[in-house]
Design an enzyme around this catalytic site. Structure first.
Site, PDB file in Angstrom:
ATOM      1  N   ASP A 133      21.861  51.966  33.662  1.00 44.26           N
ATOM      2  CA  ASP A 133      21.092  53.021  32.992  1.00 44.26           C
ATOM      3  C   ASP A 133      22.024  54.181  32.642  1.00 44.26           C
ATOM      4  O   ASP A 133      22.644  54.772  33.511  1.00 44.26           O
ATOM      5  CB  ASP A 133      19.987  53.517  33.941  1.00 44.26           C
ATOM      6  CG  ASP A 133      19.119  54.570  33.288  1.00 44.26           C
ATOM      7  OD1 ASP A 133      18.072  54.202  32.730  1.00 44.26           O
ATOM      8  OD2 ASP A 133      19.484  55.762  33.318  1.00 44.26           O
ATOM      9  N   HIS A 161      14.588  60.938  26.077  1.00 45.41           N
ATOM     10  CA  HIS A 161      15.093  61.387  27.384  1.00 45.41           C
ATOM     11  C   HIS A 161      14.162  62.394  28.070  1.00 45.41           C
ATOM     12  O   HIS A 161      13.893  62.286  29.264  1.00 45.41           O
ATOM     13  CB  HIS A 161      16.488  61.990  27.211  1.00 45.41           C
ATOM     14  CG  HIS A 161      17.299  61.991  28.461  1.00 45.41           C
ATOM     15  ND1 HIS A 161      18.658  61.866  28.472  1.00 45.41           N
ATOM     16  CD2 HIS A 161      16.941  62.094  29.761  1.00 45.41           C
ATOM     17  CE1 HIS A 161      19.102  61.894  29.713  1.00 45.41           C
ATOM     18  NE2 HIS A 161      18.081  62.029  30.516  1.00 45.41           N
ATOM     19  N   LYS A 167      19.360  56.638  26.217  1.00 48.97           N
ATOM     20  CA  LYS A 167      18.292  57.607  25.914  1.00 48.97           C
ATOM     21  C   LYS A 167      18.759  58.560  24.822  1.00 48.97           C
ATOM     22  O   LYS A 167      19.939  58.935  24.800  1.00 48.97           O
ATOM     23  CB  LYS A 167      17.936  58.419  27.170  1.00 48.97           C
ATOM     24  CG  LYS A 167      17.795  57.573  28.423  1.00 48.97           C
ATOM     25  CD  LYS A 167      17.438  58.379  29.649  1.00 48.97           C
ATOM     26  CE  LYS A 167      17.556  57.523  30.906  1.00 48.97           C
ATOM     27  NZ  LYS A 167      18.905  57.490  31.497  1.00 48.97           N
ATOM     28  N   TYR A 202      24.888  61.876  29.072  1.00 44.38           N
ATOM     29  CA  TYR A 202      25.728  61.694  30.261  1.00 44.38           C
ATOM     30  C   TYR A 202      27.227  61.714  29.891  1.00 44.38           C
ATOM     31  O   TYR A 202      28.073  61.929  30.752  1.00 44.38           O
ATOM     32  CB  TYR A 202      25.430  60.365  30.983  1.00 44.38           C
ATOM     33  CG  TYR A 202      24.041  60.212  31.561  1.00 44.38           C
ATOM     34  CD1 TYR A 202      23.124  61.252  31.581  1.00 44.38           C
ATOM     35  CD2 TYR A 202      23.647  58.982  32.102  1.00 44.38           C
ATOM     36  CE1 TYR A 202      21.847  61.081  32.108  1.00 44.38           C
ATOM     37  CE2 TYR A 202      22.376  58.810  32.633  1.00 44.38           C
ATOM     38  CZ  TYR A 202      21.483  59.860  32.632  1.00 44.38           C
ATOM     39  OH  TYR A 202      20.223  59.674  33.158  1.00 44.38           O
TER      40      TYR A 202
END
Ligand code: A2P
Length: 279
Positions: free
Chosen positions: A44, A107, A74, A49
């Site tokens: 994931d 997200h 996301k 990120y």
């Protein structure tokens, strides 16, 4: 690894590896290579990120065939809207060096506290994701951090309902109203920070339960999610923890211990509430 089956029939491994905060190139590579060796097949990530490229590099280095993996990403808040979402998706799959995603999520919801037209913004983003799904670039679609009012608005406009909602969920912070809503609407709940960002791991009640099974508290957290039909996404960069966390999938807790954990009240470990987050 056993699977859950999503509402569209797609199989999703019952545990996944969370990768938030894992941004150093070498650490990402080590984590992914170790995790794949240990038996994780579900990774994931998210555009925000900042590790999609490194995850993609590590997957290629591992030699594990793409079809043996389940990869989620996301779309971040700054990319919401129809065209932005399509562009964000292309960047994500280019960075991950894949030609499809297994799961793509909004997200965080655009929320009433941020904009009057929050529901329209979420609808535009969702319609882009639906079109990517119809074009077979994504095998399953969903949302993250959606509370019931966000889901209500989304289900009103959705041509394809979300298959997943990924929320903060750990002992002491169950978000039971959201979980119930998702259950009633055939939406699988995924748990981010199922270990409460590591903060629940020294809780005396959980420690006592873990001792009873000769298990770790992290394994208890994983088992507690799975016995409730929820999919945990624990994060770790350390290979011994990656290994022991995934072993939590085969732990079975007695109902009395599940009840004890259900009754705990530790609050949110992140303090990030969808209608109140600063970002
Ligand atoms: P580390 O990467 O050093 O293992 P969550 O997934 O709930 O957000 O929790 C992640 C945090 O919990 C990270 O700080 C991670 O640190 C730590 N962690 C993950 N697994 C374990 C474990 N089995 N024992 C102790 N700490 C863990």
């Amino acid at each position: 690894m056993e699977n859950y089956i999503l509402s569209n029939g797609v199989a999703i491994p019952k545990i996944g590896l969370g990768t938030w905060h894992n941004t150093d190139e070498d650490t990402v590579e080590d984590t992914i290579l170790n995790a794949l060796k240990i038996g994780y097949t579900h990774i994931d990530t998210a555009a925000v990120y900042g590790n999609e490229k490194y995850i993609g590099d590590a997957i290629i280095k591992s030699g594990v065939p793409r079809e043996n993996l389940f990869i989620t990403s996301k779309v971040w808040k700054t990319e919401y809207g129809y065209q932005n979402t399509l562009r964000a998706f292309e960047k994500t799959i280019s960075d991950l060096q894949v030609d499809y995603l297994d799961l793509y999520l909004i997200h965080w919801p655009c929320s009433p506290s941020k904009r009057e037209d929050w529901a329209e913004i979420n609808a535009e983003t969702w319609h882009a994701i639906e079109d990517l799904y119809k074009a077979q670039k994504i095998k399953s679609i969903g949302v993250s951090n959606f509370w019931n009012h966000h889901l209500d608005a989304l289900l009103n406009i959705a041509n394809i309902p979300p298959m997943v909602n990924q929320i903060e969920h750990h002992p002491g912070y169950r978000q039971q109203e959201v979980v119930e809503y998702c259950r009633q609407n055939n939406i699988l709940v995924e748990a981010w920070s199922p270990l409460g960002r590591g903060m629940v791991l020294h809780d005396p009640t959980l420690t006592k339960i873990a001792q009873k099974y000769n298990a770790t508290v992290a394994q208890v957290c994983v088992a507690w999610c799975i016995q409730d039909g929820i999919l945990p996404l624990p994060k770790s960069t350390q290979s011994d923890r990656l290994k022991s966390n995934i072993e939590g999938v085969s732990l079975t807790l007695a109902q009395e211990d599940i009840d004890t954990i259900n009754d705990m009240n530790l609050g949110s470990s992140s303090g990030s509430y969808p209608d109140a987050v600063a970002f």
